[in-house]
Design a protein around this motif. Structure first.
Motif, mmCIF file in Angstrom:
data_model
loop_
_atom_site.group_PDB
_atom_site.id
_atom_site.type_symbol
_atom_site.label_atom_id
_atom_site.label_comp_id
_atom_site.label_asym_id
_atom_site.label_seq_id
_atom_site.Cartn_x
_atom_site.Cartn_y
_atom_site.Cartn_z
ATOM 1 N N LYS A 49 -11.077 -20.617 -2.660
ATOM 2 C CA LYS A 49 -10.566 -19.416 -2.000
ATOM 3 C C LYS A 49 -9.155 -19.139 -2.500
ATOM 4 O O LYS A 49 -8.276 -19.997 -2.425
ATOM 5 C CB LYS A 49 -10.551 -19.614 -0.481
ATOM 6 C CG LYS A 49 -10.029 -18.409 0.305
ATOM 7 C CD LYS A 49 -10.070 -18.695 1.796
ATOM 8 C CE LYS A 49 -9.586 -17.506 2.606
ATOM 9 N NZ LYS A 49 -9.624 -17.784 4.060
ATOM 10 N N THR A 107 -6.106 -16.282 -2.181
ATOM 11 C CA THR A 107 -5.637 -15.103 -1.455
ATOM 12 C C THR A 107 -4.231 -14.737 -1.911
ATOM 13 O O THR A 107 -3.450 -15.595 -2.324
ATOM 14 C CB THR A 107 -5.633 -15.333 0.063
ATOM 15 O OG1 THR A 107 -4.899 -16.536 0.353
ATOM 16 C CG2 THR A 107 -7.050 -15.476 0.589
ATOM 17 N N THR A 110 -9.267 -25.131 -1.635
ATOM 18 C CA THR A 110 -10.558 -25.586 -2.131
ATOM 19 C C THR A 110 -11.243 -26.426 -1.069
ATOM 20 O O THR A 110 -10.587 -27.037 -0.221
ATOM 21 C CB THR A 110 -10.409 -26.426 -3.417
ATOM 22 O OG1 THR A 110 -9.753 -27.659 -3.093
ATOM 23 C CG2 THR A 110 -9.618 -25.681 -4.470
ATOM 24 N N TRP A 151 -10.493 -22.961 7.291
ATOM 25 C CA TRP A 151 -10.722 -22.574 5.896
ATOM 26 C C TRP A 151 -10.139 -21.194 5.643
ATOM 27 O O TRP A 151 -9.429 -20.941 4.676
ATOM 28 C CB TRP A 151 -12.217 -22.584 5.615
ATOM 29 C CG TRP A 151 -12.590 -21.935 4.309
ATOM 30 C CD1 TRP A 151 -13.159 -20.723 4.137
ATOM 31 C CD2 TRP A 151 -12.425 -22.489 2.994
ATOM 32 N NE1 TRP A 151 -13.372 -20.478 2.809
ATOM 33 C CE2 TRP A 151 -12.936 -21.532 2.088
ATOM 34 C CE3 TRP A 151 -11.904 -23.673 2.503
ATOM 35 C CZ2 TRP A 151 -12.924 -21.749 0.708
ATOM 36 C CZ3 TRP A 151 -11.899 -23.873 1.137
ATOM 37 C CH2 TRP A 151 -12.403 -22.926 0.255
#
Length: 219
Positions: A181, A183, A193, A219
């Motif tokens: 992920k 962002t 991760t 997460w």
């Protein structure tokens, strides 16, 4: 977003549409059948020059285009080279999702110049030996390279040659890191991760506390 028709890029579509509300499916328009596509699900074909914008980001299609046809006589490579390639541009950072394009398609888009530079590159075709020509990598010039690849896959992906080309980048691999992920925030890019959230064998109290903290991590 379905880049092309190969089953490792479309095989989970029906599973997803049965369990989630999918408003729209995007593809390169070269599909004969889309499992999971219903009257409730919209469908959009994207080709070079199409742009989808919101206040926070824009998504630009860089490949393919209607006149593009590969010179390869291999239908497998033809599908790969017709992959949908998308650039996502946020407020300050950008991501290039390159599907499974091979050298022929990469040479076809490398002249797009200002459209290619991106902070994050999803490496084409699972890091196969011919997936990242020098000209394409130089044009994109990412700081982070993401390789989506199966653990112990029979193709030997990613190739050592590609890993050496990426040696000056931050490399993230799904076979080692699990789900990834990335962002954008005010300071740049934040990477998470799945591996960071996995329990570790603990021989000390601090190690056990670390595992307990992971139970409450988001997460």
């Amino acid at each position: 977003m379905l880049t092309h028709s190969h089953p490792d890029h479309t095989g989970g579509l029906e599973y997803i549409t049965e369990r989630f509300t999918v408003k729209e499916i995007w593809s390169n328009g070269r599909f004969s059948y889309l499992p999971g596509l219903s009257e409730k699900t919209g469908y959009r074909t994207l080709e070079r020059g199409d742009v989808v914008e919101t206040a926070a980001y824009s998504i630009t299609a860089l490949h393919p285009y209607g006149e593009f046809y590969t010179l390869s006589e291999d239908t497998y490579s033809e599908e790969n080279n017709s992959s949908l390639v998308l650039k996502i541009t946020g407020r300050q950072r950008s991501f290039l999702l390159a599907g499974d394009i091979e050298e022929e398609a990469e040479e076809d888009i490398v002249h797009l110049d200002k459209w290619l530079p991106s902070d994050v590159l999803k490496i084409p075709h699972h890091g196969s030996r011919t997936s990242v020509p020098d000209s394409f990598l130089t044009a994109v010039s990412p700081s982070i390279a993401v390789i989506s690849v199966g653990r112990d896959n029979s193709f030997g992906h990613p190739s050592q040659e590609v890993l050496e080309k990426l040696s000056d980048k931050k490399i993230l691999r799904t076979d080692q890191d699990g789900a990834i992920k990335i962002t954008e925030n005010g300071e740049g890019l934040r990477v998470k991760t799945c591996r960071e959230f996995m329990f570790e064998k603990a021989d000390t109290l601090s190690g056990e506390i670390g595992n307990i903290r992971k139970l409450f991590s988001v997460w």
